[in-house]
Design a protein around this motif. Structure first.
Motif, PDB file in Angstrom:
ATOM      1  N   SER A  95      57.110  38.229  24.418  1.00  0.00           N
ATOM      2  CA  SER A  95      57.662  39.435  24.092  1.00  0.00           C
ATOM      3  C   SER A  95      58.696  39.812  24.934  1.00  0.00           C
ATOM      4  O   SER A  95      58.540  40.097  26.140  1.00  0.00           O
ATOM      5  CB  SER A  95      56.959  40.950  23.661  1.00  0.00           C
ATOM      6  OG  SER A  95      57.782  41.700  23.438  1.00  0.00           O
ATOM      7  N   ALA A  96      59.988  39.705  24.683  1.00  0.00           N
ATOM      8  CA  ALA A  96      61.374  39.871  25.773  1.00  0.00           C
ATOM      9  C   ALA A  96      61.987  40.789  25.158  1.00  0.00           C
ATOM     10  O   ALA A  96      62.005  41.519  23.920  1.00  0.00           O
ATOM     11  CB  ALA A  96      62.140  38.720  25.951  1.00  0.00           C
ATOM     12  N   THR A  97      63.090  41.364  25.928  1.00  0.00           N
ATOM     13  CA  THR A  97      63.890  42.606  26.094  1.00  0.00           C
ATOM     14  C   THR A  97      64.576  42.446  24.480  1.00  0.00           C
ATOM     15  O   THR A  97      64.863  43.572  23.879  1.00  0.00           O
ATOM     16  CB  THR A  97      64.870  42.862  27.121  1.00  0.00           C
ATOM     17  OG1 THR A  97      64.067  42.562  28.260  1.00  0.00           O
ATOM     18  CG2 THR A  97      65.606  44.068  26.974  1.00  0.00           C
ATOM     19  N   ASP A  98      65.331  41.388  24.347  1.00  0.00           N
ATOM     20  CA  ASP A  98      66.114  41.501  23.061  1.00  0.00           C
ATOM     21  C   ASP A  98      65.365  41.531  21.734  1.00  0.00           C
ATOM     22  O   ASP A  98      65.847  41.612  20.997  1.00  0.00           O
ATOM     23  CB  ASP A  98      66.834  40.007  23.159  1.00  0.00           C
ATOM     24  CG  ASP A  98      65.970  38.866  23.080  1.00  0.00           C
ATOM     25  OD1 ASP A  98      66.774  37.614  22.732  1.00  0.00           O
ATOM     26  OD2 ASP A  98      64.818  38.866  22.969  1.00  0.00           O
ATOM     27  N   SER A  99      64.047  41.557  21.775  1.00  0.00           N
ATOM     28  CA  SER A  99      63.207  41.589  20.619  1.00  0.00           C
ATOM     29  C   SER A  99      61.720  42.218  21.123  1.00  0.00           C
ATOM     30  O   SER A  99      60.723  41.704  20.814  1.00  0.00           O
ATOM     31  CB  SER A  99      62.906  40.394  19.868  1.00  0.00           C
ATOM     32  OG  SER A  99      62.525  39.334  20.563  1.00  0.00           O
ATOM     33  N   TRP A 100      61.951  43.408  21.560  1.00  0.00           N
ATOM     34  CA  TRP A 100      60.740  44.049  21.919  1.00  0.00           C
ATOM     35  C   TRP A 100      59.588  44.324  20.972  1.00  0.00           C
ATOM     36  O   TRP A 100      59.842  44.699  20.076  1.00  0.00           O
ATOM     37  CB  TRP A 100      61.008  45.498  22.530  1.00  0.00           C
ATOM     38  CG  TRP A 100      61.271  45.885  24.110  1.00  0.00           C
ATOM     39  CD1 TRP A 100      62.147  46.766  24.632  1.00  0.00           C
ATOM     40  CD2 TRP A 100      60.937  44.937  25.169  1.00  0.00           C
ATOM     41  NE1 TRP A 100      62.118  46.628  25.861  1.00  0.00           N
ATOM     42  CE2 TRP A 100      61.255  45.570  26.271  1.00  0.00           C
ATOM     43  CE3 TRP A 100      59.999  43.934  25.448  1.00  0.00           C
ATOM     44  CZ2 TRP A 100      60.999  45.029  27.581  1.00  0.00           C
ATOM     45  CZ3 TRP A 100      59.430  43.464  26.588  1.00  0.00           C
ATOM     46  CH2 TRP A 100      59.958  44.006  27.626  1.00  0.00           C
ATOM     47  N   GLY A 101      58.266  43.888  21.578  1.00  0.00           N
ATOM     48  CA  GLY A 101      57.375  44.216  20.823  1.00  0.00           C
ATOM     49  C   GLY A 101      56.972  43.066  19.538  1.00  0.00           C
ATOM     50  O   GLY A 101      56.143  43.180  19.029  1.00  0.00           O
ATOM     51  N   LYS A 102      58.086  42.370  19.279  1.00  0.00           N
ATOM     52  CA  LYS A 102      58.098  41.232  18.263  1.00  0.00           C
ATOM     53  C   LYS A 102      57.530  39.879  18.924  1.00  0.00           C
ATOM     54  O   LYS A 102      58.318  39.376  19.695  1.00  0.00           O
ATOM     55  CB  LYS A 102      59.179  40.940  17.476  1.00  0.00           C
ATOM     56  CG  LYS A 102      59.640  42.253  16.754  1.00  0.00           C
ATOM     57  CD  LYS A 102      60.844  42.084  15.872  1.00  0.00           C
ATOM     58  CE  LYS A 102      62.182  41.924  16.583  1.00  0.00           C
ATOM     59  NZ  LYS A 102      63.094  41.612  15.668  1.00  0.00           N
TER      60      LYS A 102
END
Lengths: 115, 115
Positions: A95-102
């Motif tokens: 999970s990375a900043t550009d799609s948090w939690g996804k």
């Protein structure tokens, strides 16, 4: 875009052998989280570990250990002294900043432990 | 016991039919997710919801719809527009919002097949 690669499709071992599962990830973000999940034959995913990108300490939990190496973008998982109950599919996820939690999942590695 | 309940375990769909997969959680989690798993592949995100009456498309939302009328419930409808619905569907939930990147807890899944 982010990507997780688990190059090993299946690993077969005999009980008591050690087994290491590879996970290589790609992201441009400097802040991210990595996860490992276990999927036994029953189907549900069981959470094993979460690690953030700022914590490179390796971790040990019983027979499980994880080796996080930012320099090679890898987060490998080792099962020591494997047991038949370890037979499952193991997924690495990011999970990375550009799609948090996804979560972006790898394809998974099937571990088969025979007696 | 706290957890996520998915029903039914197995579901069969006829051509042109919509079917709804149930997901209920009693963990008091805010965020809920639906994933699709195809053989030999990782999980792919269909829809997710951070709060009641709000949900967002994931990577493969076409042919699916969801609702979030109650915190505990996040049903997924597979519409007739989804031409290849045969897959294993997993529901998950997590504490807090997406930014907290809390581990996701999964249900046992629903296996959907075409008749």
């Amino acid at each position: 875009a982010q990507k997780v690669t688990q190059a090993q499709t299946e690993i077969s071992v005999v009980e008591k052998e050690d087994v290491t599962l590879d996970c290589v990830y790609e992201t441009r973000d400097t802040t991210y989280y990595l996860f490992w999940y276990k999927q036994p034959p029953s189907g549900e995913l069981v959470f094993l570990i979460r690690r953030n990108s700022f914590d490179e300490q390796n971790e040990i939990s019983g027979r499980y250990s994880w080796n996080f190496q930012k320099s090679t973008s890898s987060f490998n998982f080792t099962i020591t002294a494997s047991q038949v109950v370890d037979s499952a599919v193991y997924f690495c996820a990011l999970s990375a900043t550009d799609s948090w939690g996804k979560l972006q999942f790898g394809a998974g590695t099937q571990v088969v432990v025979t007696p | 016991d706290g957890g996520i309940t998915q029903s039914p375990k197995y579901l069969f769909r006829k051509e042109g039919q919509n079917v709804t997969l149930s997901c209920e959680q009693n963990l008091n989690h805010d965020a809920m997710y639906w994933y699709r798993q195809d053989p030999g592949q990782g999980l792919r995100l269909i829809y997710y919801s951070q709060i009641v009456n709000d949900f967002q498309k994931g990577d493969i939302a076409e042919g699916y719809s969801v609702s979030r009328e109650k915190k505990e419930s996040f049903p997924l409808t597979v519409t007739s527009a989804q031409k290849n619905p045969t897959a294993f569907y997993l529901c998950a939930s997590s504490m807090g919002d997406l930014y907290s990147n809390q581990p996701q807890h999964f249900g046992d899944g629903t296996r959907l097949s075409i008749l």
